[in-house]
Design a protein around this motif. Structure first.
Motif, PDB file in Angstrom:
ATOM      1  N   PRO A   1     -37.567 -25.788  37.481  1.00 49.65           N
ATOM      2  CA  PRO A   1     -39.002 -25.459  37.436  1.00 49.65           C
ATOM      3  C   PRO A   1     -39.714 -25.640  38.780  1.00 49.65           C
ATOM      4  O   PRO A   1     -40.917 -25.872  38.819  1.00 49.65           O
ATOM      5  N   LEU A   2     -38.989 -25.529  39.875  1.00 50.29           N
ATOM      6  CA  LEU A   2     -39.573 -25.760  41.198  1.00 50.29           C
ATOM      7  C   LEU A   2     -40.732 -24.791  41.459  1.00 50.29           C
ATOM      8  O   LEU A   2     -40.592 -23.585  41.265  1.00 50.29           O
ATOM      9  N   VAL A   3     -41.851 -25.342  41.887  1.00 54.73           N
ATOM     10  CA  VAL A   3     -43.079 -24.603  42.224  1.00 54.73           C
ATOM     11  C   VAL A   3     -43.355 -23.446  41.254  1.00 54.73           C
ATOM     12  O   VAL A   3     -43.759 -22.355  41.649  1.00 54.73           O
TER      13      VAL A   3
ATOM     14  N   ALA B   1     -40.461 -30.892  50.448  1.00 53.16           N
ATOM     15  CA  ALA B   1     -41.817 -30.343  50.391  1.00 53.16           C
ATOM     16  C   ALA B   1     -42.071 -29.642  49.061  1.00 53.16           C
ATOM     17  O   ALA B   1     -43.126 -29.824  48.437  1.00 53.16           O
ATOM     18  N   LEU B   2     -41.102 -28.857  48.606  1.00 54.69           N
ATOM     19  CA  LEU B   2     -41.280 -28.138  47.345  1.00 54.69           C
ATOM     20  C   LEU B   2     -41.205 -29.079  46.145  1.00 54.69           C
ATOM     21  O   LEU B   2     -41.926 -28.893  45.159  1.00 54.69           O
ATOM     22  N   LEU B   3     -40.359 -30.080  46.238  1.00 56.38           N
ATOM     23  CA  LEU B   3     -40.300 -31.077  45.162  1.00 56.38           C
ATOM     24  C   LEU B   3     -41.620 -31.830  45.049  1.00 56.38           C
ATOM     25  O   LEU B   3     -42.126 -32.069  43.946  1.00 56.38           O
ATOM     26  N   ASP B   4     -42.195 -32.197  46.197  1.00 57.42           N
ATOM     27  CA  ASP B   4     -43.481 -32.900  46.193  1.00 57.42           C
ATOM     28  C   ASP B   4     -44.582 -32.029  45.597  1.00 57.42           C
ATOM     29  O   ASP B   4     -45.415 -32.506  44.817  1.00 57.42           O
ATOM     30  N   LEU B   5     -44.604 -30.755  45.975  1.00 53.17           N
ATOM     31  CA  LEU B   5     -45.597 -29.840  45.414  1.00 53.17           C
ATOM     32  C   LEU B   5     -45.477 -29.768  43.899  1.00 53.17           C
ATOM     33  O   LEU B   5     -46.472 -29.781  43.177  1.00 53.17           O
ATOM     34  N   THR B   6     -44.241 -29.691  43.436  1.00 58.78           N
ATOM     35  CA  THR B   6     -43.987 -29.538  42.004  1.00 58.78           C
ATOM     36  C   THR B   6     -44.424 -30.773  41.226  1.00 58.78           C
ATOM     37  O   THR B   6     -45.045 -30.664  40.161  1.00 58.78           O
ATOM     38  N   THR B   7     -44.119 -31.940  41.755  1.00 61.56           N
ATOM     39  CA  THR B   7     -44.445 -33.175  41.036  1.00 61.56           C
ATOM     40  C   THR B   7     -45.943 -33.470  41.059  1.00 61.56           C
ATOM     41  O   THR B   7     -46.461 -34.133  40.163  1.00 61.56           O
ATOM     42  N   LYS B   8     -46.648 -32.961  42.073  1.00 62.16           N
ATOM     43  CA  LYS B   8     -48.096 -33.183  42.161  1.00 62.16           C
ATOM     44  C   LYS B   8     -48.881 -32.253  41.243  1.00 62.16           C
ATOM     45  O   LYS B   8     -50.045 -32.504  40.944  1.00 62.16           O
ATOM     46  N   ALA B   9     -48.236 -31.166  40.840  1.00 66.50           N
ATOM     47  CA  ALA B   9     -48.944 -30.150  40.040  1.00 66.50           C
ATOM     48  C   ALA B   9     -49.297 -30.685  38.657  1.00 66.50           C
ATOM     49  O   ALA B   9     -48.595 -31.499  38.093  1.00 66.50           O
TER      50      ALA B   9
ATOM     51  N   VAL C   1     -46.623 -27.906  53.701  1.00 66.51           N
ATOM     52  CA  VAL C   1     -47.076 -27.005  52.644  1.00 66.51           C
ATOM     53  C   VAL C   1     -48.239 -27.634  51.883  1.00 66.51           C
ATOM     54  O   VAL C   1     -48.426 -28.850  51.897  1.00 66.51           O
ATOM     55  N   ALA C   2     -49.003 -26.781  51.217  1.00 71.86           N
ATOM     56  CA  ALA C   2     -50.081 -27.262  50.354  1.00 71.86           C
ATOM     57  C   ALA C   2     -50.376 -26.199  49.319  1.00 71.86           C
ATOM     58  O   ALA C   2     -50.403 -25.003  49.631  1.00 71.86           O
ATOM     59  N   GLU C   3     -50.591 -26.644  48.087  1.00 67.23           N
ATOM     60  CA  GLU C   3     -50.991 -25.695  47.054  1.00 67.23           C
ATOM     61  C   GLU C   3     -52.384 -25.177  47.392  1.00 67.23           C
ATOM     62  O   GLU C   3     -53.246 -25.931  47.846  1.00 67.23           O
ATOM     63  N   GLY C   4     -52.578 -23.883  47.175  1.00 66.63           N
ATOM     64  CA  GLY C   4     -53.859 -23.293  47.558  1.00 66.63           C
ATOM     65  C   GLY C   4     -53.920 -23.132  49.061  1.00 66.63           C
ATOM     66  O   GLY C   4     -53.173 -22.355  49.639  1.00 66.63           O
TER      67      GLY C   4
END
Length: 217
Positions: A190-192, A209-217, A163-166
């Motif tokens: 507050p996931l994604v 994958a979703l946890l990583d996306l959330t923490t990078k935001a 996954v990737a944001e955007g």
């Protein structure tokens, strides 16, 4: 237990979402249907059905609803008019209804490359409708997650994704099983939260994958 309204519950991905939610201890699914004859299949699963047509009035469908998953779609092969009516205007109607009822979160099933419809002539009208609906959701003030999967398959889900944001910057496939799990897991706050991401099959577990996306935001 949170009440989750699923638009597109009779579709291939929506049915999988219903099954996952129905086996959950946290969520209670309610299936949005537009024909009375569709009710029995959900009653057989002990799932409540709510009458409402995305091409008509859906303002009444949010009673007691905590969150929404929009998995409805006319499909890339339908007419431009039908696509606009369901994927674009139908989504907008449900977003308005959710906002008016103070729904806590709206999870949208979109499509990869929806931000660049002109780059795919075969799916241009479909992607334009998805983009319009996505933009409308982002501007609505609702808490949201927009999931943009690659090409959907009916393969058995492996619960492994990339996954990737955007934008991911590449194309790929993903099973409907895994998309359904992505949609359901995106319900959790507050996931994604207030994120748009693309997804294809990969090597990372869906949860990670979703946890990583959330923490990078």
């Amino acid at each position: 237990m949170e009440n989750i309204l699923i638009a597109g519950a009779t579709g291939a991905t929506g049915k999988r979402v219903i099954e996952i939610l129905n086996n959950s201890e946290s969520f209670n699914p309610l299936a949005l249907i537009r024909k009375e004859e569709q009710r029995q299949q959900f009653e057989d699963m002990d799932v409540e059905a709510v009458m409402g047509d995305l091409e008509g009035d859906v303002s009444h469908t949010m009673k007691g609803i905590d969150k929404v998953i929009f998995a409805a779609g006319s499909g890339g092969g339908t007419s431009e008019e039908k696509t606009i009516a369901v994927d674009q205007e139908g989504a907008k109607k449900l977003i308005d209804a959710a906002k008016n009822s103070n729904v806590q979160k709206f999870v949208m099933l979109s499509a990869m490359a929806a931000d660049e419809p002109s780059k795919n002539e075969d799916l241009k009208h479909y992607l334009e409708a998805k983009k319009e609906a996505d933009d409308y959701l982002r501007a609505s003030g609702l808490n949201y997650t927009i999931v943009r999967p690659g090409a959907l398959t009916d393969d058995l889900g492996l619960a492994k994704v990339e996954v990737a944001e955007g934008s991911l910057g590449k194309r790929g496939e993903i099973s409907r099983d895994d998309v359904a799990f992505l949609l359901v897991m995106s319900l959790a706050d507050p996931l994604v939260k207030n994120m748009t991401f693309e997804a294809i099959e990969g090597q990372q577990s869906i949860k990670e994958a979703l946890l990583d996306l959330t923490t990078k935001a």
